[in-house]
Scaffold this motif. Sequence first.
Motif, PDB file in Angstrom:
ATOM      1  N   ASN A   1      49.273  19.911  98.478  1.00 37.00           N
ATOM      2  CA  ASN A   1      48.695  18.680  97.942  1.00 37.00           C
ATOM      3  C   ASN A   1      47.390  18.348  98.654  1.00 37.00           C
ATOM      4  O   ASN A   1      47.381  18.049  99.849  1.00 37.00           O
ATOM      5  CB  ASN A   1      49.696  17.533  98.102  1.00 37.00           C
ATOM      6  N   LYS A   2      46.292  18.358  97.923  1.00 30.72           N
ATOM      7  CA  LYS A   2      44.976  18.136  98.535  1.00 30.72           C
ATOM      8  C   LYS A   2      44.782  16.704  99.008  1.00 30.72           C
ATOM      9  O   LYS A   2      43.827  16.419  99.747  1.00 30.72           O
ATOM     10  CB  LYS A   2      43.850  18.521  97.571  1.00 30.72           C
ATOM     11  N   ASN A   3      45.660  15.807  98.612  1.00 29.26           N
ATOM     12  CA  ASN A   3      45.531  14.401  99.000  1.00 29.26           C
ATOM     13  C   ASN A   3      46.311  14.055 100.256  1.00 29.26           C
ATOM     14  O   ASN A   3      46.292  12.902 100.696  1.00 29.26           O
ATOM     15  CB  ASN A   3      46.003  13.501  97.844  1.00 29.26           C
ATOM     16  N   LEU A   4      47.007  15.040 100.824  1.00 28.40           N
ATOM     17  CA  LEU A   4      47.821  14.790 102.007  1.00 28.40           C
ATOM     18  C   LEU A   4      47.323  15.609 103.194  1.00 28.40           C
ATOM     19  O   LEU A   4      46.871  16.742 103.034  1.00 28.40           O
ATOM     20  CB  LEU A   4      49.289  15.133 101.728  1.00 28.40           C
ATOM     21  N   THR A   5      47.432  15.029 104.359  1.00 29.17           N
ATOM     22  CA  THR A   5      47.084  15.760 105.588  1.00 29.17           C
ATOM     23  C   THR A   5      48.337  16.137 106.378  1.00 29.17           C
ATOM     24  O   THR A   5      48.297  17.048 107.204  1.00 29.17           O
ATOM     25  CB  THR A   5      46.161  14.910 106.474  1.00 29.17           C
ATOM     26  N   GLU A   6      49.441  15.430 106.119  1.00 27.48           N
ATOM     27  CA  GLU A   6      50.709  15.772 106.749  1.00 27.48           C
ATOM     28  C   GLU A   6      51.386  16.862 105.932  1.00 27.48           C
ATOM     29  O   GLU A   6      51.569  16.714 104.715  1.00 27.48           O
ATOM     30  CB  GLU A   6      51.619  14.546 106.814  1.00 27.48           C
ATOM     31  N   HIS A   7      51.737  17.962 106.595  1.00 34.46           N
ATOM     32  CA  HIS A   7      52.293  19.117 105.886  1.00 34.46           C
ATOM     33  C   HIS A   7      53.662  19.498 106.425  1.00 34.46           C
ATOM     34  O   HIS A   7      54.057  19.076 107.520  1.00 34.46           O
ATOM     35  CB  HIS A   7      51.353  20.322 106.026  1.00 34.46           C
ATOM     36  N   GLU A   8      54.361  20.319 105.656  1.00 35.88           N
ATOM     37  CA  GLU A   8      55.612  20.896 106.129  1.00 35.88           C
ATOM     38  C   GLU A   8      55.331  21.844 107.301  1.00 35.88           C
ATOM     39  O   GLU A   8      54.208  22.312 107.488  1.00 35.88           O
ATOM     40  CB  GLU A   8      56.308  21.672 104.996  1.00 35.88           C
ATOM     41  N   ASN A   9      56.378  22.136 108.042  1.00 39.45           N
ATOM     42  CA  ASN A   9      56.262  23.011 109.211  1.00 39.45           C
ATOM     43  C   ASN A   9      56.319  24.470 108.745  1.00 39.45           C
ATOM     44  O   ASN A   9      57.379  25.095 108.741  1.00 39.45           O
ATOM     45  CB  ASN A   9      57.382  22.706 110.205  1.00 39.45           C
ATOM     46  N   ILE A  10      55.160  25.005 108.368  1.00 46.20           N
ATOM     47  CA  ILE A  10      55.155  26.349 107.804  1.00 46.20           C
ATOM     48  C   ILE A  10      55.435  27.411 108.866  1.00 46.20           C
ATOM     49  O   ILE A  10      55.963  28.490 108.554  1.00 46.20           O
ATOM     50  CB  ILE A  10      53.836  26.648 107.055  1.00 46.20           C
ATOM     51  N   GLU A  11      55.103  27.119 110.111  1.00 42.34           N
ATOM     52  CA  GLU A  11      55.444  28.058 111.180  1.00 42.34           C
ATOM     53  C   GLU A  11      56.965  28.207 111.302  1.00 42.34           C
ATOM     54  O   GLU A  11      57.480  29.308 111.510  1.00 42.34           O
ATOM     55  CB  GLU A  11      54.849  27.595 112.512  1.00 42.34           C
ATOM     56  N   LYS A  12      57.661  27.088 111.142  1.00 40.14           N
ATOM     57  CA  LYS A  12      59.123  27.129 111.191  1.00 40.14           C
ATOM     58  C   LYS A  12      59.678  27.922 110.012  1.00 40.14           C
ATOM     59  O   LYS A  12      60.653  28.667 110.146  1.00 40.14           O
ATOM     60  CB  LYS A  12      59.679  25.706 111.177  1.00 40.14           C
ATOM     61  N   TYR A  13      59.056  27.772 108.846  1.00 43.27           N
ATOM     62  CA  TYR A  13      59.489  28.538 107.674  1.00 43.27           C
ATOM     63  C   TYR A  13      59.389  30.036 107.938  1.00 43.27           C
ATOM     64  O   TYR A  13      60.287  30.806 107.565  1.00 43.27           O
ATOM     65  CB  TYR A  13      58.634  28.180 106.463  1.00 43.27           C
ATOM     66  N   ILE A  14      58.293  30.457 108.557  1.00 40.03           N
ATOM     67  CA  ILE A  14      58.119  31.878 108.873  1.00 40.03           C
ATOM     68  C   ILE A  14      59.220  32.347 109.810  1.00 40.03           C
ATOM     69  O   ILE A  14      59.802  33.436 109.627  1.00 40.03           O
ATOM     70  CB  ILE A  14      56.730  32.132 109.476  1.00 40.03           C
ATOM     71  N   GLU A  15      59.518  31.519 110.789  1.00 42.95           N
ATOM     72  CA  GLU A  15      60.573  31.864 111.747  1.00 42.95           C
ATOM     73  C   GLU A  15      61.923  32.000 111.056  1.00 42.95           C
ATOM     74  O   GLU A  15      62.681  32.957 111.304  1.00 42.95           O
ATOM     75  CB  GLU A  15      60.648  30.776 112.828  1.00 42.95           C
ATOM     76  N   ILE A  16      62.244  31.075 110.164  1.00 49.36           N
ATOM     77  CA  ILE A  16      63.527  31.107 109.458  1.00 49.36           C
ATOM     78  C   ILE A  16      63.613  32.333 108.546  1.00 49.36           C
ATOM     79  O   ILE A  16      64.624  33.047 108.526  1.00 49.36           O
ATOM     80  CB  ILE A  16      63.724  29.812 108.648  1.00 49.36           C
ATOM     81  N   ALA A  17      62.540  32.574 107.785  1.00 44.75           N
ATOM     82  CA  ALA A  17      62.527  33.735 106.899  1.00 44.75           C
ATOM     83  C   ALA A  17      62.694  35.027 107.686  1.00 44.75           C
ATOM     84  O   ALA A  17      63.392  35.954 107.251  1.00 44.75           O
ATOM     85  CB  ALA A  17      61.227  33.758 106.094  1.00 44.75           C
ATOM     86  N   HIS A  18      62.060  35.086 108.850  1.00 40.01           N
ATOM     87  CA  HIS A  18      62.185  36.270 109.705  1.00 40.01           C
ATOM     88  C   HIS A  18      63.623  36.437 110.190  1.00 40.01           C
ATOM     89  O   HIS A  18      64.164  37.566 110.193  1.00 40.01           O
ATOM     90  CB  HIS A  18      61.233  36.155 110.888  1.00 40.01           C
ATOM     91  N   GLN A  19      64.271  35.349 110.581  1.00 40.28           N
ATOM     92  CA  GLN A  19      65.667  35.413 111.024  1.00 40.28           C
ATOM     93  C   GLN A  19      66.575  35.953 109.932  1.00 40.28           C
ATOM     94  O   GLN A  19      67.526  36.696 110.217  1.00 40.28           O
ATOM     95  CB  GLN A  19      66.144  34.021 111.437  1.00 40.28           C
TER      96      GLN A  19
END
Length: 323
Positions: free
Chosen positions: A113-131
């Motif tokens: 969303n280009k109107n938001l500056t607060e984002h989901e924790n994508i680094e955590k997503y990478i970690e979970i997907a890797h697990q």
Amino acid sequence: MKNRRGFLKQAGLGLSVAFLSPYLFSCQDDKSRSSPFHNLGLQLYSIRDLLNEDPIKTISTVAKIGYKHVETFGVDDVAGTYWKLPIAELKKVLDDNNLKTHSGHYDLSKYLNKNLTEHENIEKYIEIAHQLGQSYIVAPITPMDDLNNLKTEDYQYAAEQLNKFGEMAKKAGIKVGYHNHFWEFRRFANGTRGLDILIAFTEPDLVDFELDLFWTEKAGLNPQSYFDKYPGRFPMWHIKDMDKQHINSVIGEGYDDADFEDIMKEIKYTEVGTGAIDFIRIADYADKSGLKYAFVEQDDIYMPNKFESIKKSYDYVKKHLTK
């Protein structure tokens, strides 16, 4: 409508009758095959209420039906759980049932969303997907706060964000994907569509696409046209069928400015092979699309026994789409 889970009705049914059904123990295919249709997956969102009740027995039953892999959804990245199961325990349950997970849906609605500056924790997503051993982190939906006013620049921004995420995920050996619904096929004044913008502005080595066959056809298009136009960009498919009494397109005049809830009245799903979509014809384009992973999905199941429903879809794919 905050996320994908929120805009589809939830239905709650007990597990006890389903687990006693004798069909579960006579449906394994012992033959070792390699095609995406032989090694069929299930998007677990299809049976979300059963997972919330008993994720371990539900996943075990999915494996007994014959599915070879599952696509996850709905991680609680703060708690590190799926359906109250810790990530490591979910991985063990999958391993114990000889199930893999190649792909997961992860909420990226703030990130895109280009109107938001607060984002989901994508680094955590990478970690979970890797697990979990996943190869794909898939954005399942666009920001849904104002669907009727999405502009070309919204899709361009989303594409840029997907590229940035793809660069990060690539370091972990993971690729980013995007899953469509119907509104990405709405036309802008210059004739372009949102999905075409996403494809054009993303890097093929960083971002792939998961084509939902139902939503593509519900937009009045055929999936083959996209496989012809963008060969190799669709390594994942959602195989989902359309009720024969609800085949009208939901984009264009009278729909593009309609309320979302009104549009959803035109939507009804059914088990794969019992509806209006010609999957046999579409399956001929598997190689051209670059298909690696095929998932049965049904956003709402109306049969009392949801396991019977996903088995019916499984049986159709195995009988008619395997070659």
